[in-house]
Write a protein that holds these residues in place. Sequence first.
Motif, mmCIF file in Angstrom:
data_model
loop_
_atom_site.group_PDB
_atom_site.id
_atom_site.type_symbol
_atom_site.label_atom_id
_atom_site.label_comp_id
_atom_site.label_asym_id
_atom_site.label_seq_id
_atom_site.Cartn_x
_atom_site.Cartn_y
_atom_site.Cartn_z
ATOM 1 N N UNK A 1 -0.024 62.414 87.086
ATOM 2 C CA UNK A 1 -0.086 61.106 87.737
ATOM 3 C C UNK A 1 -1.358 60.374 87.331
ATOM 4 N N UNK A 2 -1.216 59.062 87.104
ATOM 5 C CA UNK A 2 -2.343 58.204 86.783
ATOM 6 C C UNK A 2 -2.375 57.033 87.758
ATOM 7 N N UNK A 3 -3.564 56.518 88.026
ATOM 8 C CA UNK A 3 -3.722 55.260 88.741
ATOM 9 C C UNK A 3 -4.430 54.285 87.812
ATOM 10 N N UNK A 4 -3.827 53.102 87.643
ATOM 11 C CA UNK A 4 -4.375 52.097 86.734
ATOM 12 C C UNK A 4 -4.948 50.950 87.562
ATOM 13 N N UNK A 5 -6.202 50.586 87.268
ATOM 14 C CA UNK A 5 -6.923 49.534 87.982
ATOM 15 C C UNK A 5 -7.176 48.372 87.026
ATOM 16 N N UNK A 6 -6.969 47.147 87.526
ATOM 17 C CA UNK A 6 -7.277 45.956 86.733
ATOM 18 C C UNK A 6 -7.545 44.775 87.668
ATOM 19 N N UNK A 7 -8.804 44.369 87.745
ATOM 20 C CA UNK A 7 -9.199 43.181 88.514
ATOM 21 C C UNK A 7 -8.669 43.170 89.951
ATOM 22 N N UNK A 8 -8.716 44.300 90.610
ATOM 23 C CA UNK A 8 -8.237 44.388 91.982
ATOM 24 C C UNK A 8 -6.786 44.807 92.093
ATOM 25 N N UNK A 9 -6.025 44.685 91.021
ATOM 26 C CA UNK A 9 -4.645 45.180 91.025
ATOM 27 C C UNK A 9 -4.654 46.681 90.729
ATOM 28 N N UNK A 10 -3.787 47.413 91.418
ATOM 29 C CA UNK A 10 -3.787 48.867 91.278
ATOM 30 C C UNK A 10 -2.358 49.380 91.428
ATOM 31 N N UNK A 11 -1.942 50.264 90.521
ATOM 32 C CA UNK A 11 -0.619 50.883 90.633
ATOM 33 C C UNK A 11 -0.670 52.285 90.042
ATOM 34 N N UNK B 1 -5.045 39.529 84.474
ATOM 35 C CA UNK B 1 -5.594 38.678 85.537
ATOM 36 C C UNK B 1 -6.955 38.109 85.171
ATOM 37 N N UNK B 2 -7.429 38.373 83.959
ATOM 38 C CA UNK B 2 -8.712 37.820 83.527
ATOM 39 C C UNK B 2 -8.726 37.713 82.009
ATOM 40 N N UNK B 3 -9.547 36.786 81.477
ATOM 41 C CA UNK B 3 -9.608 36.591 80.026
ATOM 42 C C UNK B 3 -10.186 37.811 79.329
ATOM 43 N N UNK B 4 -11.194 38.422 79.921
ATOM 44 C CA UNK B 4 -11.689 39.715 79.426
ATOM 45 C C UNK B 4 -11.109 40.772 80.348
ATOM 46 N N UNK B 5 -9.985 41.322 79.944
ATOM 47 C CA UNK B 5 -9.208 42.209 80.812
ATOM 48 C C UNK B 5 -9.699 43.645 80.658
ATOM 49 N N UNK B 6 -10.225 44.189 81.743
ATOM 50 C CA UNK B 6 -10.725 45.563 81.758
ATOM 51 C C UNK B 6 -9.732 46.425 82.537
ATOM 52 N N UNK B 7 -9.337 47.545 81.934
ATOM 53 C CA UNK B 7 -8.394 48.470 82.547
ATOM 54 C C UNK B 7 -9.059 49.832 82.698
ATOM 55 N N UNK B 8 -9.019 50.361 83.917
ATOM 56 C CA UNK B 8 -9.544 51.694 84.201
ATOM 57 C C UNK B 8 -8.353 52.607 84.474
ATOM 58 N N UNK B 9 -8.256 53.688 83.725
ATOM 59 C CA UNK B 9 -7.164 54.655 83.883
ATOM 60 C C UNK B 9 -7.739 55.902 84.521
ATOM 61 N N UNK B 10 -7.275 56.190 85.729
ATOM 62 C CA UNK B 10 -7.820 57.289 86.536
ATOM 63 C C UNK B 10 -6.787 58.412 86.659
ATOM 64 N N UNK B 11 -7.036 59.597 86.088
ATOM 65 C CA UNK B 11 -6.112 60.726 86.248
ATOM 66 C C UNK B 11 -6.320 61.411 87.582
ATOM 67 N N UNK B 12 -5.404 62.325 87.916
ATOM 68 C CA UNK B 12 -5.563 63.097 89.153
ATOM 69 C C UNK B 12 -6.775 64.004 89.092
ATOM 70 N N UNK B 13 -7.034 64.558 87.905
ATOM 71 C CA UNK B 13 -8.139 65.503 87.740
ATOM 72 C C UNK B 13 -8.939 65.125 86.504
ATOM 73 N N UNK B 14 -10.227 65.317 86.583
ATOM 74 C CA UNK B 14 -11.061 65.085 85.416
ATOM 75 C C UNK B 14 -11.444 63.628 85.252
ATOM 76 N N UNK B 15 -12.038 63.342 84.091
ATOM 77 C CA UNK B 15 -12.552 62.015 83.809
ATOM 78 C C UNK B 15 -11.466 61.123 83.235
ATOM 79 N N UNK B 16 -11.533 59.850 83.585
ATOM 80 C CA UNK B 16 -10.594 58.877 83.073
ATOM 81 C C UNK B 16 -11.148 58.157 81.859
ATOM 82 N N UNK B 17 -10.628 56.952 81.611
ATOM 83 C CA UNK B 17 -11.043 56.192 80.441
ATOM 84 C C UNK B 17 -10.904 54.705 80.746
#
Length: 295
Positions: free
Chosen positions: A105-115, A132-148
């Motif tokens: 399972x992953x959780x993806x974050x982007x400018x306050x949006x999360x799924x 949701x932004x011109x410079x779009x930053x995406x944080x990918x969070x796994x269940x365990x360990x470090x994300x990207x």
Amino acid sequence: MINKRTAMMGAATLCSALAIGLFMQKTAEHPQRGASAPAAVSVAADEAPLEIEAISLTAATPDTTVPEPARQDPAAPCDMSVEAIATPMAEVRLTVLSLCRPEERLTIHHNGMMFSTRLDATGALTVQVPALSETAVFIVEPQNGRGAVATASVPDLDLVNRVVLQWGGNSGFELHAREFGAAYGSAGHVWRGSDLTSGRGSVVQLGDENQLAPRLAEVYSVPRLGGSKTGAIDLTVETEVTAINCGRDISAQTLELRDGTLRTRDLTLAMPDCAATGDFLVLNNLLETLKIAGN
């Protein structure tokens, strides 16, 4: 193959210690070592026969330890790579690869949006995300360990208006847009169950609703300019009363990208009791009407 009970009975007849040692070695998957027959003693005709007395058979104590299966070292790094590429209509194609996390399972974050979503059996995922932004930053969070983290430049963001409805769990929320006076079920009524060509805009759902306690988002996107129709787009948040949400307070959040500005609003809704199961609640005043102008 003879069973263990049979093998042990035969060994008792011949030589219990030696036979059991060989059998246990075979069970533990050691290389097979066949028991060689006693060497024949050859005596020359003019020599006296060699007398052998007091033969004692011995066997080494067998190693019955079952080797443990190989396991990945928990401290070993489990790398994840993420790539974000801008695509038309101010969207981003997000590609995630982590071979050591199949189906995680992953959780993806982007400018306050999360799924929340999931890697496939090979440890890969590709998903199209409205930016949701011109410079779009995406944080990918796994269940365990470090994300990207991945970033993409979205130059055409100012060409769209966008509304997000997001929530956690199986609350049954839906985002509906009725474009330019359209009635429910007619052309111009746009929601996740409508045909992609039914209106000027479109609604996509992000997240895996089959997960336990999923995080879901619905996004309505519509071009700001152009097209043959202009006027107002009415937006509503709706939810069906179900056996899961009846008699409870449920929460959601909206994010509205209008003319390049992102606004956020929280929502808590007290659901009717379970006697109303199957009915729909329609919140007409939660989202401001969109105004679409011509070129």
